[in-house]
Design a protein around this motif. Structure first.
Motif, PDB file in Angstrom:
ATOM      1  N   ILE A 195      -7.739   2.635   9.299  1.00 21.76           N
ATOM      2  CA  ILE A 195      -7.359   1.073   9.461  1.00 21.76           C
ATOM      3  C   ILE A 195      -8.497   0.341  10.250  1.00 21.76           C
ATOM      4  CG2 ILE A 195      -4.890   1.742   9.113  1.00 21.76           C
ATOM      5  CD1 ILE A 195      -4.708   1.239  12.298  1.00 21.76           C
ATOM      6  N   SER A 196      -8.485  -1.062   9.843  1.00 14.05           N
ATOM      7  CA  SER A 196      -9.471  -1.815  10.780  1.00 14.05           C
ATOM      8  C   SER A 196      -9.215  -3.171  10.916  1.00 14.05           C
ATOM      9  CB  SER A 196     -10.980  -1.286  10.487  1.00 14.05           C
ATOM     10  OG  SER A 196     -11.919  -2.042  11.246  1.00 14.05           O
ATOM     11  N   PHE A 197      -9.565  -4.145  11.793  1.00 10.61           N
ATOM     12  CA  PHE A 197      -9.655  -5.239  11.368  1.00 10.61           C
ATOM     13  C   PHE A 197     -10.996  -5.900  10.882  1.00 10.61           C
ATOM     14  CE2 PHE A 197      -6.486  -5.203  14.875  1.00 10.61           C
ATOM     15  CZ  PHE A 197      -5.602  -6.023  14.474  1.00 10.61           C
ATOM     16  N   HIS A 198     -11.904  -4.991  10.660  1.00 12.29           N
ATOM     17  CA  HIS A 198     -13.227  -5.177  10.277  1.00 12.29           C
ATOM     18  C   HIS A 198     -13.396  -4.831   8.890  1.00 12.29           C
ATOM     19  CE1 HIS A 198     -14.514  -6.558  14.110  1.00 12.29           C
ATOM     20  NE2 HIS A 198     -14.005  -5.383  14.593  1.00 12.29           N
ATOM     21  N   VAL A 213      -6.831   3.362   2.971  1.00 13.97           N
ATOM     22  CA  VAL A 213      -7.164   2.439   4.095  1.00 13.97           C
ATOM     23  C   VAL A 213      -6.216   1.102   4.025  1.00 13.97           C
ATOM     24  CG1 VAL A 213      -9.693   3.384   3.702  1.00 13.97           C
ATOM     25  CG2 VAL A 213      -8.972   1.351   2.578  1.00 13.97           C
ATOM     26  N   TYR A 214      -6.271   0.572   4.863  1.00 15.22           N
ATOM     27  CA  TYR A 214      -5.387  -0.645   5.132  1.00 15.22           C
ATOM     28  C   TYR A 214      -6.359  -1.712   6.223  1.00 15.22           C
ATOM     29  CZ  TYR A 214      -1.126   1.279   3.930  1.00 15.22           C
ATOM     30  OH  TYR A 214       0.103   2.095   3.331  1.00 15.22           O
ATOM     31  N   TYR A 215      -6.280  -2.882   5.560  1.00 16.49           N
ATOM     32  CA  TYR A 215      -7.032  -4.064   6.161  1.00 16.49           C
ATOM     33  C   TYR A 215      -6.203  -4.549   7.202  1.00 16.49           C
ATOM     34  CZ  TYR A 215      -9.877  -8.281   6.520  1.00 16.49           C
ATOM     35  OH  TYR A 215     -10.392  -9.316   7.129  1.00 16.49           O
ATOM     36  N   LEU A 216      -6.321  -4.437   8.706  1.00 15.89           N
ATOM     37  CA  LEU A 216      -5.579  -5.197   9.498  1.00 15.89           C
ATOM     38  C   LEU A 216      -5.736  -6.551   9.734  1.00 15.89           C
ATOM     39  CD1 LEU A 216      -5.987  -2.530  12.560  1.00 15.89           C
ATOM     40  CD2 LEU A 216      -3.912  -2.684  10.842  1.00 15.89           C
ATOM     41  N   LEU A 231     -11.185  -3.184  -2.923  1.00 12.80           N
ATOM     42  CA  LEU A 231     -11.513  -2.017  -2.258  1.00 12.80           C
ATOM     43  C   LEU A 231     -10.465  -1.219  -2.923  1.00 12.80           C
ATOM     44  CD1 LEU A 231     -13.862  -0.956  -0.270  1.00 12.80           C
ATOM     45  CD2 LEU A 231     -12.212  -0.934   1.463  1.00 12.80           C
ATOM     46  N   GLU A 232     -10.836  -0.186  -3.437  1.00 10.89           N
ATOM     47  CA  GLU A 232      -9.800   1.041  -4.027  1.00 10.89           C
ATOM     48  C   GLU A 232      -9.000   1.624  -3.137  1.00 10.89           C
ATOM     49  OE1 GLU A 232      -9.969   5.071  -6.757  1.00 10.89           O
ATOM     50  OE2 GLU A 232     -11.650   3.868  -6.454  1.00 10.89           O
ATOM     51  N   ASN A 233      -7.660   1.593  -3.445  1.00 15.87           N
ATOM     52  CA  ASN A 233      -6.679   2.096  -2.647  1.00 15.87           C
ATOM     53  C   ASN A 233      -6.572   1.758  -1.084  1.00 15.87           C
ATOM     54  OD1 ASN A 233      -4.624   4.279  -2.117  1.00 15.87           O
ATOM     55  ND2 ASN A 233      -6.110   5.942  -1.222  1.00 15.87           N
ATOM     56  N   CYS A 234      -6.679   0.405  -1.068  1.00 15.39           N
ATOM     57  CA  CYS A 234      -6.657  -0.519   0.084  1.00 15.39           C
ATOM     58  C   CYS A 234      -5.423  -1.212   0.180  1.00 15.39           C
ATOM     59  CB  CYS A 234      -7.968  -1.380   0.351  1.00 15.39           C
ATOM     60  SG  CYS A 234      -7.914  -2.387   1.691  1.00 15.39           S
ATOM     61  N   GLY A 235      -4.708  -1.256   1.314  1.00 20.37           N
ATOM     62  CA  GLY A 235      -3.543  -2.233   1.579  1.00 20.37           C
ATOM     63  C   GLY A 235      -3.646  -2.997   2.800  1.00 20.37           C
ATOM     64  N   GLN A 255       2.723  -7.817  -2.825  1.00 19.22           N
ATOM     65  CA  GLN A 255       3.480  -6.575  -3.355  1.00 19.22           C
ATOM     66  C   GLN A 255       3.149  -6.664  -5.070  1.00 19.22           C
ATOM     67  OE1 GLN A 255       6.903  -7.604  -1.536  1.00 19.22           O
ATOM     68  NE2 GLN A 255       6.771  -5.933  -0.120  1.00 19.22           N
ATOM     69  N   ASP A 256       3.157  -8.042  -5.391  1.00 17.35           N
ATOM     70  CA  ASP A 256       2.894  -8.248  -6.756  1.00 17.35           C
ATOM     71  C   ASP A 256       1.442  -7.890  -7.439  1.00 17.35           C
ATOM     72  OD1 ASP A 256       5.534  -9.290  -7.026  1.00 17.35           O
ATOM     73  OD2 ASP A 256       4.736 -11.455  -6.933  1.00 17.35           O
ATOM     74  N   GLU A 257       0.710  -7.732  -6.387  1.00 17.70           N
ATOM     75  CA  GLU A 257      -0.787  -7.381  -6.822  1.00 17.70           C
ATOM     76  C   GLU A 257      -0.914  -5.979  -6.372  1.00 17.70           C
ATOM     77  OE1 GLU A 257      -3.303  -9.153  -7.698  1.00 17.70           O
ATOM     78  OE2 GLU A 257      -2.734 -11.115  -7.476  1.00 17.70           O
ATOM     79  N   GLY A 258       0.210  -5.265  -6.135  1.00 25.09           N
ATOM     80  CA  GLY A 258       0.190  -3.817  -6.078  1.00 25.09           C
ATOM     81  C   GLY A 258      -0.584  -3.239  -4.784  1.00 25.09           C
ATOM     82  N   LEU A 259      -0.512  -4.206  -3.856  1.00 18.56           N
ATOM     83  CA  LEU A 259      -1.102  -3.612  -2.489  1.00 18.56           C
ATOM     84  C   LEU A 259      -0.111  -2.874  -1.748  1.00 18.56           C
ATOM     85  CD1 LEU A 259      -3.175  -7.016  -1.302  1.00 18.56           C
ATOM     86  CD2 LEU A 259      -3.998  -4.764  -2.428  1.00 18.56           C
ATOM     87  N   ALA A 260      -0.273  -1.998  -1.175  1.00 19.94           N
ATOM     88  CA  ALA A 260       0.407  -1.131   0.066  1.00 19.94           C
ATOM     89  C   ALA A 260       0.696  -2.200   1.273  1.00 19.94           C
ATOM     90  CB  ALA A 260      -0.039   0.167   0.383  1.00 19.94           C
TER      91      ALA A 260
END
Length: 290
Positions: A195-198, A213-216, A231-235, A255-260
């Motif tokens: 995870i990261s804010f950057h 990975v998760y975008y904070l 980014l693949e597999n990014c929430g 959620q509609d865009e399929g993001l975790a």
């Protein structure tokens, strides 16, 4: 110059001096207030809240924020052990690289808040940092000899308790050494989430691993959604205490865009209920337990 003129000049000079003295006194008073306020703010910031631990039967996935920092000093082996013993799905940590290339766990770039000596983490060697002792945090009296936790120690604890290692990539330094982080995760066969804010950090780590990975973010925006989708597999992991994130349909849009989706840092059942009602069940917390 006549006696009258001299007296007049002295009187004028006396008024000037009085004015200067008054100004200096006001400035001194302001300095005292600022310093006193700064000391109060520092003391307030330095204390880790001793949260009451609550439990829940909600079907959620809980991540211990900086380990279980409600019962042990944050980001230490003690906090991660407590998280494991309480059955958390994951334990979140923050990492920096020392001057001699060792990845260690610390939330701050500087040691002043948690350690008994002051230094910038990335400017010290591992051995120099290990000369310091943790002197702040929940129940610190029960942990008299705590030291910095290395990334390796953290990963070993996560594997021991079958916890997911939730690793926050701090700042924008040392991205060229992310391969070392991934190699350690693979070496210990740990389950990892980054995870990261950057967002640039996430792009760098994505080039090295397929792990989640998760975008904070604090407040979710349309731009954040587009970045995460790129980014693949990014929430998206957002501030679950901000009302702004619930005042529009932005969560549903993600959620509609399929993001975790995940949320941080949730310390009350009321806040968690609101998230669960909105379909967000990955919860980072200081104190909530199952």
């Amino acid at each position: 110059m006549s006696d009258t003129a001299v007296k007049s000049e002295k009187k004028k000079w006396s008024k000037k001096k009085k004015a200067i003295v008054i100004v200096l006194c006001v400035l001194l008073a302001l300095i005292v207030l600022v310093v006193a306020g700064g000391i109060y703010a520092l003391n307030w910031y330095c204390k880790t809240a001793d949260y009451e631990v609550v439990s829940t039967d909600k079907q959620v996935t809980l991540v211990a924020h900086r380990g279980m920092r409600s019962v042990a000093p944050e980001n230490t082996t003690a906090a991660f052990e407590q998280a494991g013993e309480h059955g958390y799905w994951g334990a979140e940590c923050d990492i920096y690289r020392t001057a001699d290339g060792v990845w260690i766990v610390s939330h701050d770039t500087h040691t002043y808040r948690m350690m008994d000596k002051s230094a910038f983490v990335e400017k010290k060697t591992y051995d120099e940092l290990m000369e310091m002792t943790v002197d702040n945090g929940s129940n610190i009296q029960d942990y008299p000899d705590l030291k910095f936790c290395s990334l390796e120690e953290y990963l070993q604890i996560c594997v021991k308790y079958n916890m997911t290692a939730v690793i926050e990539l701090k700042g924008e330094n040392n991205t060229e050494y992310y391969n070392e982080v991934v190699d350690l995760v693979n070496q210990y066969n740990a389950k990892a989430v980054y995870i990261s804010f950057h967002f640039e950090n996430l792009q760098k780590i994505r080039a090295l691993t397929d792990d989640q990975v998760y975008y904070l973010v604090k407040e979710i925006t349309d731009e954040d959604i587009e970045l995460a989708k790129s980014l693949e597999n990014c929430g998206i992991d957002f501030d679950g205490n901000r009302d702004e994130n619930f005042e529009t349909d932005i969560i549903s849009k993600c959620q509609d865009e399929g993001l975790a989706m995940g949320a941080w840092t949730i310390n009350t059942l009321e806040s968690m209920d609101r998230l669960v009602d909105n379909g967000v069940t990955l919860i980072t917390t200081d104190c909530i337990t199952k």
